[in-house]
Motif scaffolding. Structure first.
Motif, PDB file in Angstrom:
ATOM      1  N   ARG A 126      -5.141  13.027 -16.133  1.00 51.77           N
ATOM      2  CA  ARG A 126      -3.913  12.319 -16.546  1.00 51.77           C
ATOM      3  C   ARG A 126      -3.249  11.649 -15.352  1.00 51.77           C
ATOM      4  O   ARG A 126      -2.890  10.490 -15.373  1.00 51.77           O
ATOM      5  CB  ARG A 126      -2.937  13.290 -17.224  1.00 51.77           C
ATOM      6  N   TRP A 127      -3.046  12.380 -14.288  1.00 51.80           N
ATOM      7  CA  TRP A 127      -2.353  11.796 -13.120  1.00 51.80           C
ATOM      8  C   TRP A 127      -3.365  11.379 -12.062  1.00 51.80           C
ATOM      9  O   TRP A 127      -3.005  11.168 -10.933  1.00 51.80           O
ATOM     10  CB  TRP A 127      -1.363  12.813 -12.536  1.00 51.80           C
ATOM     11  N   GLY A 128      -4.618  11.293 -12.452  1.00 51.37           N
ATOM     12  CA  GLY A 128      -5.654  11.054 -11.444  1.00 51.37           C
ATOM     13  C   GLY A 128      -5.833   9.579 -11.132  1.00 51.37           C
ATOM     14  O   GLY A 128      -5.061   8.738 -11.583  1.00 51.37           O
TER      15      GLY A 128
ATOM     16  N   TRP B  31      -4.713   6.100  -1.548  1.00 51.23           N
ATOM     17  CA  TRP B  31      -3.480   5.312  -1.612  1.00 51.23           C
ATOM     18  C   TRP B  31      -3.616   4.216  -2.667  1.00 51.23           C
ATOM     19  O   TRP B  31      -4.738   3.782  -2.963  1.00 51.23           O
ATOM     20  CB  TRP B  31      -3.164   4.694  -0.248  1.00 51.23           C
ATOM     21  N   PHE B  32      -2.480   3.802  -3.211  1.00 48.85           N
ATOM     22  CA  PHE B  32      -2.458   2.750  -4.225  1.00 48.85           C
ATOM     23  C   PHE B  32      -2.144   1.408  -3.590  1.00 48.85           C
ATOM     24  O   PHE B  32      -1.552   1.354  -2.500  1.00 48.85           O
ATOM     25  CB  PHE B  32      -1.353   3.036  -5.252  1.00 48.85           C
ATOM     26  N   VAL B  33      -2.474   0.344  -4.308  1.00 45.01           N
ATOM     27  CA  VAL B  33      -1.880  -0.970  -4.083  1.00 45.01           C
ATOM     28  C   VAL B  33      -0.968  -1.210  -5.277  1.00 45.01           C
ATOM     29  O   VAL B  33      -1.386  -1.026  -6.423  1.00 45.01           O
ATOM     30  CB  VAL B  33      -2.940  -2.081  -3.973  1.00 45.01           C
TER      31      VAL B  33
ATOM     32  N   GLU C 201       0.886  -1.172   0.000  1.00 46.74           N
ATOM     33  CA  GLU C 201       0.000   0.000   0.000  1.00 46.74           C
ATOM     34  C   GLU C 201       0.915   1.210   0.000  1.00 46.74           C
ATOM     35  O   GLU C 201       1.839   1.292   0.822  1.00 46.74           O
ATOM     36  CB  GLU C 201      -0.905  -0.020   1.232  1.00 46.74           C
ATOM     37  N   THR C 202       0.695   2.107  -0.936  1.00 47.95           N
ATOM     38  CA  THR C 202       1.685   3.160  -1.176  1.00 47.95           C
ATOM     39  C   THR C 202       1.016   4.527  -1.295  1.00 47.95           C
ATOM     40  O   THR C 202      -0.069   4.663  -1.872  1.00 47.95           O
ATOM     41  CB  THR C 202       2.443   2.871  -2.486  1.00 47.95           C
ATOM     42  N   GLU C 203       1.694   5.518  -0.761  1.00 44.62           N
ATOM     43  CA  GLU C 203       1.180   6.882  -0.826  1.00 44.62           C
ATOM     44  C   GLU C 203       1.247   7.383  -2.273  1.00 44.62           C
ATOM     45  O   GLU C 203       2.263   7.180  -2.945  1.00 44.62           O
ATOM     46  CB  GLU C 203       2.041   7.783   0.069  1.00 44.62           C
TER      47      GLU C 203
HETATM   48  N1  GSY Z   1       1.979   5.312  -5.008  1.00 45.27           N
HETATM   49  C1  GSY Z   1       1.680   5.429  -6.315  1.00 45.27           C
HETATM   50  N2  GSY Z   1       1.592   6.657  -6.874  1.00 45.27           N
HETATM   51  C2  GSY Z   1       1.292   6.728  -8.190  1.00 45.27           C
HETATM   52  N3  GSY Z   1       1.149   7.839  -8.985  1.00 45.27           N
HETATM   53  C3  GSY Z   1       0.846   7.408 -10.210  1.00 45.27           C
HETATM   54  S1  GSY Z   1       0.577   8.445 -11.530  1.00 45.27           S
HETATM   55  N4  GSY Z   1       0.782   6.050 -10.265  1.00 45.27           N
HETATM   56  C4  GSY Z   1       0.406   5.229 -11.416  1.00 45.27           C
HETATM   57  C5  GSY Z   1       1.567   4.416 -11.935  1.00 45.27           C
HETATM   58  O1  GSY Z   1       2.293   5.192 -12.830  1.00 45.27           O
HETATM   59  C6  GSY Z   1       1.066   5.602  -8.996  1.00 45.27           C
HETATM   60  C7  GSY Z   1       1.168   4.315  -8.399  1.00 45.27           C
HETATM   61  O2  GSY Z   1       1.007   3.247  -9.039  1.00 45.27           O
HETATM   62  N5  GSY Z   1       1.477   4.288  -7.061  1.00 45.27           N
END
Ligand code: GSY
Length: 161
Positions: A91-93, A56-58, A45-47
């Motif tokens: 785009r970065w969402g 947060w992402f997995v 799990e990542t910020e």
């Molecule tokens: N922690 C985290 N931050 C991210 N920002 C972007 S864009 N991405 C998408 C991958 O490019 C991520 C991600 O996969 N994990």
């Protein structure tokens, strides 16, 4: 059977059922006759980096062998993203799933459709930590991966127990 190439893929999800999305993407990779999934990192799990106010992402990283050339592999990764209904509004969402090619053999390419190694990977703990876990002896553009990871201390990620 074509010559098998060693590649590394980065998977990430921060929308919907993140674990299910990653799990389904891994299965779609396994199902492809020309892709062999060799190793899967722990689940992290990542910020979020890049676009702060999102969930947060997995993230996981896979080691694969494939007889697909880079572009057909990229096409299949995009197909998986579409299948998992990637809503690419900002785009970065937030996104249902990201399937990025991090490394393909020791290819270096700057074509905008496919930049190898992935352009931002060495600054991203959410990529480098899982990658280091499954391939500690890797070198990226000649630099040992352990050295790169040590530089990235401090970024918030945690291994899902
Ligand atoms: N922690 C985290 N931050 C991210 N920002 C972007 S864009 N991405 C998408 C991958 O490019 C991520 C991600 O996969 N994990």
């Amino acid at each position: 059977e074509g010559k098998m190439a060693r590649a590394y893929l980065g998977l990430g999800s921060n929308m919907g059922d993140k674990y299910e999305n990653i799990h389904r993407a891994i299965n779609m990779l396994r199902e492809h006759g020309k892709i062999k999934v060799l190793k899967i990192s722990s689940w992290y799990e990542t910020e979020p980096v890049g676009y702060q106010d999102q969930d947060w992402f997995v993230n996981v990283v896979l080691q694969i062998d494939t007889s697909l050339e880079p572009y057909p592999l990229l096409e299949y990764c995009h197909w998986i993203e579409e299948r998992l209904k990637r809503e690419r509004k900002i785009r970065w969402g937030p996104r249902t799933i990201d399937v990025d090619i991090l490394l393909y053999e020791d290819y270096v390419s700057d074509e905008e459709k496919l930049i190898l190694p992935h352009p931002r990977m060495t600054e991203r703990a959410f990529v480098m930590v899982p990658l280091y876990e499954i391939a500690p002896d890797l070198k990226i553009k000649g630099e040992p991966i352990g050295q790169i990871v040590r530089r990235l201390k401090g970024e918030k990620i945690r291994i899902v127990p």
